[in-house]
Design a protein around this motif. Structure first.
Motif, mmCIF file in Angstrom:
data_model
loop_
_atom_site.group_PDB
_atom_site.id
_atom_site.type_symbol
_atom_site.label_atom_id
_atom_site.label_comp_id
_atom_site.label_asym_id
_atom_site.label_seq_id
_atom_site.Cartn_x
_atom_site.Cartn_y
_atom_site.Cartn_z
ATOM 1 N N ALA A 77 0.833 -1.201 0.000
ATOM 2 C CA ALA A 77 0.000 0.000 0.000
ATOM 3 C C ALA A 77 0.867 1.251 0.000
ATOM 4 N N GLY A 81 1.437 4.314 -3.151
ATOM 5 C CA GLY A 81 1.392 5.761 -2.997
ATOM 6 C C GLY A 81 2.443 6.483 -3.804
ATOM 7 N N GLU A 100 -12.355 16.791 -2.473
ATOM 8 C CA GLU A 100 -11.983 15.680 -1.587
ATOM 9 C C GLU A 100 -11.429 14.510 -2.394
ATOM 10 N N ASN A 101 -11.978 14.272 -3.593
ATOM 11 C CA ASN A 101 -11.432 13.230 -4.456
ATOM 12 C C ASN A 101 -9.986 13.546 -4.843
ATOM 13 N N LEU A 104 -7.722 12.702 -1.907
ATOM 14 C CA LEU A 104 -7.817 11.365 -1.327
ATOM 15 C C LEU A 104 -6.473 10.644 -1.214
ATOM 16 N N PRO A 105 -5.663 10.517 -2.290
ATOM 17 C CA PRO A 105 -4.376 9.804 -2.129
ATOM 18 C C PRO A 105 -3.454 10.468 -1.116
ATOM 19 N N ARG A 107 -4.259 12.044 1.546
ATOM 20 C CA ARG A 107 -4.704 11.736 2.898
ATOM 21 C C ARG A 107 -4.456 10.271 3.240
ATOM 22 N N ILE A 108 -4.682 9.390 2.290
ATOM 23 C CA ILE A 108 -4.437 7.969 2.540
ATOM 24 C C ILE A 108 -2.966 7.736 2.862
ATOM 25 N N HIS A 109 -2.087 8.372 2.100
ATOM 26 C CA HIS A 109 -0.649 8.125 2.237
ATOM 27 C C HIS A 109 0.045 9.165 3.120
ATOM 28 N N ARG A 110 -0.747 10.051 3.741
ATOM 29 C CA ARG A 110 -0.232 11.037 4.699
ATOM 30 C C ARG A 110 0.960 11.791 4.135
ATOM 31 N N ARG A 111 0.780 12.344 2.948
ATOM 32 C CA ARG A 111 1.857 13.058 2.285
ATOM 33 C C ARG A 111 2.079 14.428 2.927
ATOM 34 N N ARG A 150 -4.929 14.753 -9.376
ATOM 35 C CA ARG A 150 -4.704 13.711 -8.370
ATOM 36 C C ARG A 150 -3.526 12.819 -8.745
#
Length: 216
Positions: A77, A81, A100-101, A104-105, A107-111, A150
């Motif tokens: 995972a 990213g 928000e879309n 999304l990546p 936030r998922i990968h805490r960049r 994105r």
């Protein structure tokens, strides 16, 4: 470079779909571009295979020298990213606004410092400020460009682009190809999935390698 990792970003070895057919093998280095002739009815889920979302029915796909199945779920995972993707269809979560879309990546990968990259590419593609509205209230042209934002915003090491310019107007095509050139100049590898490429697009992507199935 980590243990087992390679200067090659992507390598496919004897990859085939579930149906009988020829195998595909190729490798892609940082900054290089590869076109995989891919028809929508070919039954080859290249985007999923190359990004480790699911393994191919036959053969192996390596990311930085490690076969995706040899990575644990958390490690896989995290590595996903590092890739930016443009999907031919879908790619949006209906329960999120378009801004928000786009986020999304990140936030998922805490960049870290994600906001600057998102704003930069949104301005580049002409969709800044990002609309805080659901997809049905945003015109299709802008939805497409927000998905481009994105894909590029996370400084990806590789881009996997599935028919990214289908039905795009000439002005948007020019912007997108300029973005690909800029990413490649920074070392980002690019995989382009499309049944055919016109001469103008091929020239814009040069130097461009073409993958081909292995002979029987």
């Amino acid at each position: 470079m980590g243990v087992g990792e390679s200067s090659e970003l992507i390598r496919a070895e004897a990859v085939r779909g579930a149906a009988p057919g020829p195998a595909w093998s190729f490798a892609l280095a940082p900054g290089a571009a590869l076109w995989i002739p891919d028809g929508e009815d070919a039954g080859l889920a290249w985007l999923d295979w190359l990004t480790g979302i699911e393994p191919p029915p036959h053969g192996q796909v390596f990311w930085k020298g490690v076969e995706w199945r040899d990575r644990g779920p958390a490690a896989a995972a995290a590595e996903r990213g590092r890739l930016g993707c443009v999907f031919a269809a879908g790619g949006l979560l209906a329960n999120l606004d378009m801004d928000e879309n786009a986020w999304l990546p990140a936030r998922i990968h805490r960049r870290a410092d994600a906001a600057a990259g998102i704003e930069r590419w949104a301005r580049f593609f002409g969709v800044w400020p990002l609309p805080a509205e659901r997809a049905p209230f945003v015109r299709e042209r802008d939805r497409r460009k927000i998905l481009w934002v994105r894909a590029f915003a996370g400084n990806p090491e590789a881009l996997v682009l599935e028919r990214p310019l289908r039905d795009a107007p000439a002005e948007d095509r020019t912007l997108f190809l300029a973005a690909v050139r800029e990413a490649r100049a920074a070392g980002c590898a690019t995989v382009w999935l499309d049944e055919d490429l016109d001469a103008e697009t091929r020239a814009a992507l040069a130097p461009l390698a073409q993958a081909a199935p292995e002979s029987a």
